[in-house]
Design a protein around this motif. Structure first.
Motif, mmCIF file in Angstrom:
data_model
loop_
_atom_site.group_PDB
_atom_site.id
_atom_site.type_symbol
_atom_site.label_atom_id
_atom_site.label_comp_id
_atom_site.label_asym_id
_atom_site.label_seq_id
_atom_site.Cartn_x
_atom_site.Cartn_y
_atom_site.Cartn_z
ATOM 1 N N GLY A 50 0.795 -1.225 0.000
ATOM 2 C CA GLY A 50 0.000 0.000 0.000
ATOM 3 C C GLY A 50 0.823 1.268 0.000
ATOM 4 N N ASP A 51 1.956 1.278 0.737
ATOM 5 C CA ASP A 51 2.790 2.483 0.808
ATOM 6 C C ASP A 51 3.349 2.839 -0.561
ATOM 7 O OD1 ASP A 51 2.315 2.611 3.488
ATOM 8 O OD2 ASP A 51 4.216 1.704 4.086
ATOM 9 N N PHE A 52 3.683 1.814 -1.326
ATOM 10 C CA PHE A 52 4.259 2.045 -2.648
ATOM 11 C C PHE A 52 3.231 2.666 -3.584
ATOM 12 C CE2 PHE A 52 6.161 0.775 -6.722
ATOM 13 C CZ PHE A 52 7.443 1.254 -6.512
ATOM 14 N N VAL A 53 2.011 2.143 -3.561
ATOM 15 C CA VAL A 53 0.941 2.682 -4.399
ATOM 16 C C VAL A 53 0.594 4.097 -3.932
ATOM 17 C CG1 VAL A 53 -1.434 2.369 -5.199
ATOM 18 C CG2 VAL A 53 0.047 0.383 -4.900
ATOM 19 N N ARG A 54 0.554 4.294 -2.617
ATOM 20 C CA ARG A 54 0.288 5.622 -2.067
ATOM 21 C C ARG A 54 1.367 6.610 -2.526
ATOM 22 N NH1 ARG A 54 -0.573 3.661 2.313
ATOM 23 N NH2 ARG A 54 -2.778 3.242 2.045
ATOM 24 N N GLY A 55 2.628 6.162 -2.526
ATOM 25 C CA GLY A 55 3.735 7.008 -2.990
ATOM 26 C C GLY A 55 3.571 7.401 -4.452
ATOM 27 N N ALA A 56 3.121 6.449 -5.273
ATOM 28 C CA ALA A 56 2.875 6.732 -6.693
ATOM 29 C C ALA A 56 1.751 7.754 -6.845
ATOM 30 C CB ALA A 56 2.523 5.441 -7.431
ATOM 31 N N SER A 57 0.731 7.619 -6.001
ATOM 32 C CA SER A 57 -0.388 8.552 -6.025
ATOM 33 C C SER A 57 0.069 9.956 -5.633
ATOM 34 C CB SER A 57 -1.481 8.055 -5.071
ATOM 35 O OG SER A 57 -2.461 9.041 -4.871
ATOM 36 N N GLU A 58 0.879 10.025 -4.571
ATOM 37 C CA GLU A 58 1.377 11.330 -4.104
ATOM 38 C C GLU A 58 2.312 11.976 -5.121
ATOM 39 O OE1 GLU A 58 2.939 10.358 -0.248
ATOM 40 O OE2 GLU A 58 0.930 10.070 0.587
ATOM 41 N N ALA A 59 3.054 11.149 -5.876
ATOM 42 C CA ALA A 59 3.938 11.682 -6.923
ATOM 43 C C ALA A 59 3.122 12.230 -8.097
ATOM 44 C CB ALA A 59 4.884 10.589 -7.409
ATOM 45 N N ASN A 60 1.827 11.861 -8.133
ATOM 46 C CA ASN A 60 0.899 12.343 -9.157
ATOM 47 C C ASN A 60 1.364 12.003 -10.577
ATOM 48 O OD1 ASN A 60 -1.573 13.557 -9.727
ATOM 49 N ND2 ASN A 60 -0.591 15.496 -10.253
ATOM 50 N N GLY A 61 1.834 10.767 -10.708
ATOM 51 C CA GLY A 61 2.275 10.294 -12.018
ATOM 52 C C GLY A 61 1.824 8.867 -12.237
ATOM 53 N N PRO A 62 2.263 8.260 -13.342
ATOM 54 C CA PRO A 62 1.830 6.903 -13.660
ATOM 55 C C PRO A 62 2.476 5.846 -12.766
ATOM 56 C CG PRO A 62 3.397 7.678 -15.288
ATOM 57 C CD PRO A 62 3.128 8.830 -14.385
ATOM 58 N N LEU A 63 1.722 4.789 -12.504
ATOM 59 C CA LEU A 63 2.235 3.591 -11.843
ATOM 60 C C LEU A 63 2.174 2.476 -12.873
ATOM 61 C CD1 LEU A 63 3.088 1.723 -9.497
ATOM 62 C CD2 LEU A 63 0.682 1.639 -8.802
ATOM 63 N N LEU A 64 3.341 1.957 -13.278
ATOM 64 C CA LEU A 64 3.407 0.910 -14.286
ATOM 65 C C LEU A 64 3.630 -0.430 -13.609
ATOM 66 C CD1 LEU A 64 5.728 2.653 -16.924
ATOM 67 C CD2 LEU A 64 3.245 2.816 -16.676
ATOM 68 N N LEU A 65 2.795 -1.409 -13.953
ATOM 69 C CA LEU A 65 2.888 -2.754 -13.381
ATOM 70 C C LEU A 65 3.090 -3.763 -14.507
ATOM 71 C CD1 LEU A 65 -0.141 -2.515 -10.892
ATOM 72 C CD2 LEU A 65 2.272 -2.262 -10.336
ATOM 73 N N PRO A 66 4.357 -4.107 -14.800
ATOM 74 C CA PRO A 66 4.594 -5.156 -15.795
ATOM 75 C C PRO A 66 4.062 -6.486 -15.277
ATOM 76 C CG PRO A 66 6.607 -3.916 -15.310
ATOM 77 C CD PRO A 66 5.606 -3.548 -14.271
ATOM 78 N N SER A 67 3.331 -7.202 -16.093
ATOM 79 C CA SER A 67 2.712 -8.444 -15.629
ATOM 80 C C SER A 67 2.562 -9.423 -16.777
ATOM 81 C CB SER A 67 1.337 -8.130 -15.048
ATOM 82 O OG SER A 67 0.631 -9.307 -14.771
ATOM 83 N N CYS A 68 2.770 -10.729 -16.478
ATOM 84 C CA CYS A 68 2.608 -11.728 -17.550
ATOM 85 C C CYS A 68 1.348 -12.541 -17.399
ATOM 86 C CB CYS A 68 3.719 -12.750 -17.607
ATOM 87 S SG CYS A 68 5.330 -12.245 -17.275
ATOM 88 N N ALA A 69 1.466 -13.577 -16.588
ATOM 89 C CA ALA A 69 0.438 -14.623 -16.547
ATOM 90 C C ALA A 69 -0.928 -14.080 -16.157
ATOM 91 C CB ALA A 69 0.868 -15.704 -15.569
ATOM 92 N N GLY A 70 -1.963 -14.697 -16.747
ATOM 93 C CA GLY A 70 -3.340 -14.281 -16.485
ATOM 94 C C GLY A 70 -3.676 -14.259 -15.010
ATOM 95 N N GLU A 71 -3.290 -15.306 -14.294
ATOM 96 C CA GLU A 71 -3.634 -15.382 -12.873
ATOM 97 C C GLU A 71 -2.943 -14.299 -12.065
ATOM 98 O OE1 GLU A 71 -3.621 -18.591 -9.200
ATOM 99 O OE2 GLU A 71 -3.025 -19.243 -11.192
ATOM 100 N N ARG A 72 -1.673 -14.028 -12.371
ATOM 101 C CA ARG A 72 -0.942 -12.965 -11.663
ATOM 102 C C ARG A 72 -1.606 -11.607 -11.916
ATOM 103 N NH1 ARG A 72 0.111 -16.583 -9.516
ATOM 104 N NH2 ARG A 72 1.872 -17.963 -9.724
ATOM 105 N N ARG A 73 -2.028 -11.416 -13.155
ATOM 106 C CA ARG A 73 -2.668 -10.138 -13.491
ATOM 107 C C ARG A 73 -3.965 -9.976 -12.702
ATOM 108 N NH1 ARG A 73 -2.682 -10.595 -18.752
ATOM 109 N NH2 ARG A 73 -0.733 -9.501 -19.108
ATOM 110 N N GLN A 74 -4.718 -11.062 -12.559
ATOM 111 C CA GLN A 74 -5.962 -10.989 -11.791
ATOM 112 C C GLN A 74 -5.667 -10.685 -10.324
ATOM 113 O OE1 GLN A 74 -8.579 -10.882 -13.763
ATOM 114 N NE2 GLN A 74 -7.211 -11.483 -15.396
ATOM 115 N N ASP A 75 -4.582 -11.268 -9.780
ATOM 116 C CA ASP A 75 -4.190 -10.981 -8.397
ATOM 117 C C ASP A 75 -3.861 -9.499 -8.231
ATOM 118 O OD1 ASP A 75 -4.476 -13.634 -7.671
ATOM 119 O OD2 ASP A 75 -2.335 -14.098 -7.811
ATOM 120 N N LEU A 76 -3.118 -8.951 -9.179
ATOM 121 C CA LEU A 76 -2.775 -7.524 -9.150
ATOM 122 C C LEU A 76 -4.034 -6.664 -9.175
ATOM 123 C CD1 LEU A 76 0.216 -7.284 -11.652
ATOM 124 C CD2 LEU A 76 0.261 -6.534 -9.281
#
Length: 190
Positions: A7-33
């Motif tokens: 949560g702190d990392f996502v909050r930091g991205a929000s406070e930076a007011n810029g994009p958060l990029l999440l590279p992801s492969c497998a379908g199941e991992r993407r659903q977890d994200l």
């Protein structure tokens, strides 16, 4: 804490007011994200943002997951996440490119997980030079992959034939890795 996502990392991205990029492969991992992002945004004030799943394959896979949501763990929450008004699936290259014209805090989930192929390379090229951009590697990064090179602190990288300066914040959360580590492999072999 909004599932397993940091949560702190996502909050930091929000406070930076810029994009958060999440590279992801497998379908199941993407659903977890997706699921953990949804829970985090539901729980955290000010964390609401558009979430783009930039992959035609992921769009089809998500439709399958949604159809079978009641058969999988946390399926009811996954259905909520997949029907969130914040979630947008992009299919065409034009839609994909349009994402990077946005300003402020937004999230992009795109393949591939180690950043060596797929649409994530386009998003990295468009955003790595931004100090307000954040990249969260969501799993194992093999030696020599662009993901590993970024995690190792490269100042500049070559993407699609162009040198790109790296000013974005880069971090790794192996909680989403689909790759077994050495001890897991040994245990499996035994």
């Amino acid at each position: 804490n909004g599932g397993t996502m940091h949560g702190d990392f996502v909050r930091g991205a929000s406070e930076a007011n810029g994009p958060l990029l999440l590279p992801s492969c497998a379908g199941e991992r993407r659903q977890d994200l997706l699921l953990d992002l949804h829970l985090l945004m539901q729980a955290g004030a000010g964390l609401t943002a558009p979430v783009f799943v930039d992959s035609p394959l992921a769009t089809r896979a998500s439709a399958i997951f949604e159809r079978h949501a009641y058969d999988i763990e946390r399926g009811d929450v996954l259905r909520q996440a997949l029907s969130s008004p914040q979630l947008r699936f992009t299919e065409t290259v034009e839609q994909s490119k349009a994402i990077n014209r946005l300003t402020g805090f937004f999230v992009v989930i795109a393949a591939s997980g180690m950043c060596d192929a797929g649409r994530i390379r386009h998003h990295l090229k468009a955003n790595l030079w931004r100090r307000n951009a954040t990249v969260m590697m969501a799993g194992y990064q093999a030696q020599g992959s662009l993901g590993r090179i970024l995690l190792d602190g490269a100042q500049r990288v070559r993407i699609q034939g162009e040198e790109v300066e790296v000013k974005a914040r880069i971090s790794l959360f192996e909680l989403y890795s689909g790759h077994a580590d050495a001890s897991e492999l040994v245990a499996w072999l035994k």
